[in-house]
Design an enzyme around this catalytic site. Structure first.
Site, PDB file in Angstrom:
ATOM      1  N   GLY A 242     -29.768   9.670 -38.251  1.00 15.25           N
ATOM      2  CA  GLY A 242     -30.916   8.949 -38.804  1.00 15.25           C
ATOM      3  C   GLY A 242     -32.085   8.934 -37.835  1.00 15.25           C
ATOM      4  N   GLU A 363     -33.639   1.527 -36.904  1.00 16.53           N
ATOM      5  CA  GLU A 363     -32.623   2.526 -36.505  1.00 16.53           C
ATOM      6  C   GLU A 363     -32.412   2.538 -34.982  1.00 16.53           C
ATOM      7  OE1 GLU A 363     -32.162   6.031 -38.793  1.00 16.53           O
ATOM      8  OE2 GLU A 363     -33.061   5.117 -40.560  1.00 16.53           O
TER       9      GLU A 363
HETATM   10  N1  CAA Z   1     -21.215   8.112 -31.784  1.00 19.86           N
HETATM   11  C1  CAA Z   1     -19.904   7.843 -31.899  1.00 19.86           C
HETATM   12  N2  CAA Z   1     -19.317   6.729 -31.408  1.00 19.86           N
HETATM   13  C2  CAA Z   1     -20.121   5.845 -30.785  1.00 19.86           C
HETATM   14  C3  CAA Z   1     -21.495   6.046 -30.623  1.00 19.86           C
HETATM   15  C4  CAA Z   1     -22.056   7.244 -31.163  1.00 19.86           C
HETATM   16  N3  CAA Z   1     -23.351   7.509 -31.083  1.00 19.86           N
HETATM   17  N4  CAA Z   1     -22.011   4.994 -29.963  1.00 19.86           N
HETATM   18  C5  CAA Z   1     -20.985   4.144 -29.705  1.00 19.86           C
HETATM   19  N5  CAA Z   1     -19.853   4.664 -30.206  1.00 19.86           N
HETATM   20  C6  CAA Z   1     -18.507   4.109 -30.147  1.00 19.86           C
HETATM   21  C7  CAA Z   1     -18.059   3.937 -28.707  1.00 19.86           C
HETATM   22  O1  CAA Z   1     -17.471   5.121 -28.203  1.00 19.86           O
HETATM   23  C8  CAA Z   1     -17.038   2.802 -28.817  1.00 19.86           C
HETATM   24  O2  CAA Z   1     -15.818   3.297 -29.296  1.00 19.86           O
HETATM   25  P1  CAA Z   1     -14.470   3.278 -28.362  1.00 19.86           P
HETATM   26  O3  CAA Z   1     -14.243   1.853 -27.989  1.00 19.86           O
HETATM   27  O4  CAA Z   1     -13.427   3.863 -29.258  1.00 19.86           O
HETATM   28  O5  CAA Z   1     -14.822   4.138 -27.201  1.00 19.86           O
HETATM   29  C9  CAA Z   1     -17.625   1.961 -29.940  1.00 19.86           C
HETATM   30  O6  CAA Z   1     -18.501   2.798 -30.690  1.00 19.86           O
HETATM   31  C10 CAA Z   1     -18.386   0.759 -29.440  1.00 19.86           C
HETATM   32  O7  CAA Z   1     -19.389   1.233 -28.585  1.00 19.86           O
HETATM   33  P2  CAA Z   1     -19.999   0.380 -27.404  1.00 19.86           P
HETATM   34  O8  CAA Z   1     -18.893  -0.253 -26.604  1.00 19.86           O
HETATM   35  O9  CAA Z   1     -20.954   1.257 -26.702  1.00 19.86           O
HETATM   36  O10 CAA Z   1     -20.706  -0.785 -28.213  1.00 19.86           O
HETATM   37  P3  CAA Z   1     -21.832  -1.800 -27.774  1.00 19.86           P
HETATM   38  O11 CAA Z   1     -21.544  -3.093 -28.411  1.00 19.86           O
HETATM   39  O12 CAA Z   1     -22.036  -1.749 -26.300  1.00 19.86           O
HETATM   40  O13 CAA Z   1     -23.173  -1.267 -28.535  1.00 19.86           O
HETATM   41  C11 CAA Z   1     -24.990   0.140 -29.172  1.00 19.86           C
HETATM   42  C12 CAA Z   1     -23.539   0.025 -28.683  1.00 19.86           C
HETATM   43  C13 CAA Z   1     -25.366   1.587 -28.904  1.00 19.86           C
HETATM   44  C14 CAA Z   1     -25.940  -0.783 -28.450  1.00 19.86           C
HETATM   45  C15 CAA Z   1     -24.987  -0.151 -30.696  1.00 19.86           C
HETATM   46  O14 CAA Z   1     -24.663  -1.497 -30.958  1.00 19.86           O
HETATM   47  C16 CAA Z   1     -26.289   0.191 -31.373  1.00 19.86           C
HETATM   48  O15 CAA Z   1     -26.580   1.379 -31.634  1.00 19.86           O
HETATM   49  N6  CAA Z   1     -27.130  -0.817 -31.729  1.00 19.86           N
HETATM   50  C17 CAA Z   1     -28.322  -0.593 -32.492  1.00 19.86           C
HETATM   51  C18 CAA Z   1     -28.033  -0.691 -33.968  1.00 19.86           C
HETATM   52  C19 CAA Z   1     -29.098  -0.065 -34.806  1.00 19.86           C
HETATM   53  O16 CAA Z   1     -29.535   1.058 -34.556  1.00 19.86           O
HETATM   54  N7  CAA Z   1     -29.476  -0.759 -35.877  1.00 19.86           N
HETATM   55  C20 CAA Z   1     -30.407  -0.228 -36.792  1.00 19.86           C
HETATM   56  C21 CAA Z   1     -30.164  -0.829 -38.137  1.00 19.86           C
HETATM   57  S1  CAA Z   1     -30.127   0.344 -39.434  1.00 19.86           S
HETATM   58  C22 CAA Z   1     -31.707   0.581 -39.956  1.00 19.86           C
HETATM   59  O17 CAA Z   1     -32.645   0.236 -39.301  1.00 19.86           O
HETATM   60  C23 CAA Z   1     -31.786   1.324 -41.216  1.00 19.86           C
HETATM   61  C24 CAA Z   1     -33.020   1.224 -42.010  1.00 19.86           C
HETATM   62  O18 CAA Z   1     -32.991   0.625 -43.069  1.00 19.86           O
HETATM   63  C25 CAA Z   1     -34.232   1.964 -41.625  1.00 19.86           C
END
Ligand code: CAA
Length: 379
Positions: A242, A363
């Protein structure tokens, strides 16, 4: 290394440009002013194949590559970012997620109408208390045997009332943290599902952003995407794709800002000459153009990696981080170059400035992109 586009990619870009000029430009100011969803325009986009661009033709899609998607997103966002977010969410977050991770039965039932534009999709992750911290899901999907009981509230959902199908992320096994989260396909009209208030926004005002409420909604087990507990990984993977869409949206806002600034600066005169002859304006134009080229290359690199089935997590985050800052900077400069005219509605650039801001927020905020990039670097 080859910087040339194929004839097919150029044809897609030209078709998107024509669509934007002929179908989106007329009325774009009024739709923004009235916060009016582009219903007819989105229908036409579906007919032209812009809503399921990368989906395999056997599921009703265009079978195009991600580079073509970037080119089309840029052209449409140059004119109307409210419409391009509908396109981005449907293509990247919904269709791509379903094509890659859904079962064959789910693809037949849900992907085909979404890829052909008969239905629009929404992606429901954010909650009142879970934005950047996406693992803190409070929405629950209680396992009741052959169905899930869905309860909770989602916020700021793009296509909130216009969608027919919603991918909803919810917690099933709280004790398992992010490994207990599921992604469920919810249909509009399911009992207990209510579309809540429409947000009054700063920008992308013609897009349709709502809160959603789920009270004891029964979701059949066959609507879960992937294995039990795959929901958070699904959301992360889908968001990586995305971010290429939103980066391209930002790129379009920036390049639209530059195009209008070039045009205006060659027409407007001050101190006896066109303002484009003043170095103060030239420096702004040159900085905008350089950053836009860099943003475009970052978008295309992320798209290329995705098309090659290589990891693009870091690259899509970089593209979004840089392109969204470029959109913000370029649109502010465009308003400055247009002076008083830039501050009023008829000249488009004030809308670009309002629309640009969201690309640094949705996103994944710019702060989240920095976290994603740093984690990948330090792996
Ligand atoms: N691909 C695959 N797996 C992933 C990943 C990725 N890009 N990022 C994290 N993971 C996995 C990790 O490997 C982990 O798995 P394991 O425990 O099995 O290793 C699991 O996910 C949890 O990851 P983290 O421990 O890193 O999690 P975290 O709590 O520290 O947070 C974060 C990670 C990257 C900050 C995440 O919470 C994030 O991306 N936050 C932002 C959310 C976002 O983008 N929201 C947008 C809303 S949607 C929107 O806006 C749509 C719209 O309408 C326009």
């Amino acid at each position: 290394m080859n910087f040339d586009f194929t004839e097919e990619q150029l044809a897609v870009r030209d078709a998107a440009r024509d669509f934007a000029q002929n179908e989106l430009l007329p009325g774009v100011i009024e739709r923004d002013e009235n916060a009016q969803f582009p219903t007819e325009q989105v229908k036409k986009m579906g007919e032209l194949g812009f809503l399921g661009m990368m989906v395999d033709p056997k599921y009703g899609g265009g079978g195009m590559d991600t580079i073509s998607y970037v080119l089309a997103m840029e052209e449409i966002s140059k004119v109307d970012a409210s419409t391009s977010v509908v396109m981005s969410v449907n293509n990247s977050l919904v269709c791509w997620g379903l094509e890659k991770y859904a079962s064959e039965a789910q693809k037949q039932k849900y992907l085909i109408p979404l890829a052909t534009g008969q239905k629009i999709g929404a992606f429901c992750l954010s909650e009142p208390e879970a934005g950047s911290d996406a693992t803190s899901q409070k929405t629950t999907a209680e396992d009741k045997g052959d169905y899930y009981l869905l309860n909770g509230t989602k916020n700021w959902i793009t296509n909130g009332s216009s969608a027919g199908y919603y991918i909803v992320i919810a917690q099933t096994h709280k004790e398992k943290g992010h490994k207990g989260i599921n992604a469920l396909i919810v249909e509009k009209g399911m009992e207990g599902f209510i579309v809540g208030k429409k947000e009054r926004k700063m920008g992308i005002r013609a897009s349709d952003t709502h809160s959603l409420m789920f009270t004891n909604v029964k979701i059949p087990k066959e609507n879960r995407i992937g294995e039990d507990g795959f929901g958070f990984k699904f959301a992360m993977k889908v968001l990586s794709g995305g971010r290429i869409g939103i980066a391209s949206q930002a790129l379009g806002i920036a390049s639209g800002s530059l195009e209008l600034s070039l045009q205006y600066s060659k027409e407007r005169k001050a101190f006896g000459v066109e303002i484009s002859k003043h170095q103060a304006i030239q420096f702004k134009l040159s900085e905008m153009a350089t950053n836009i080229d860099a943003a475009r290359l970052l978008c295309l690199r992320a798209a290329y990696l995705k098309d090659q089935h290589k990891d693009f997590t870091k690259e899509s985050a970089m593209a979004k981080l840089f392109a969204s800052k470029t959109a913000m900077d370029a649109s502010i400069e465009a308003v400055q170059i247009h002076g008083g005219y830039g501050y009023v509605r008829e000249y488009h650039v004030e809308r670009f400035m309002r629309d640009a801001k969201i690309t640094q927020i949705y996103e994944g905020t710019s702060e989240i992109q920095n976290i994603v990039i740093a984690r990948e670097l330090l792996k």
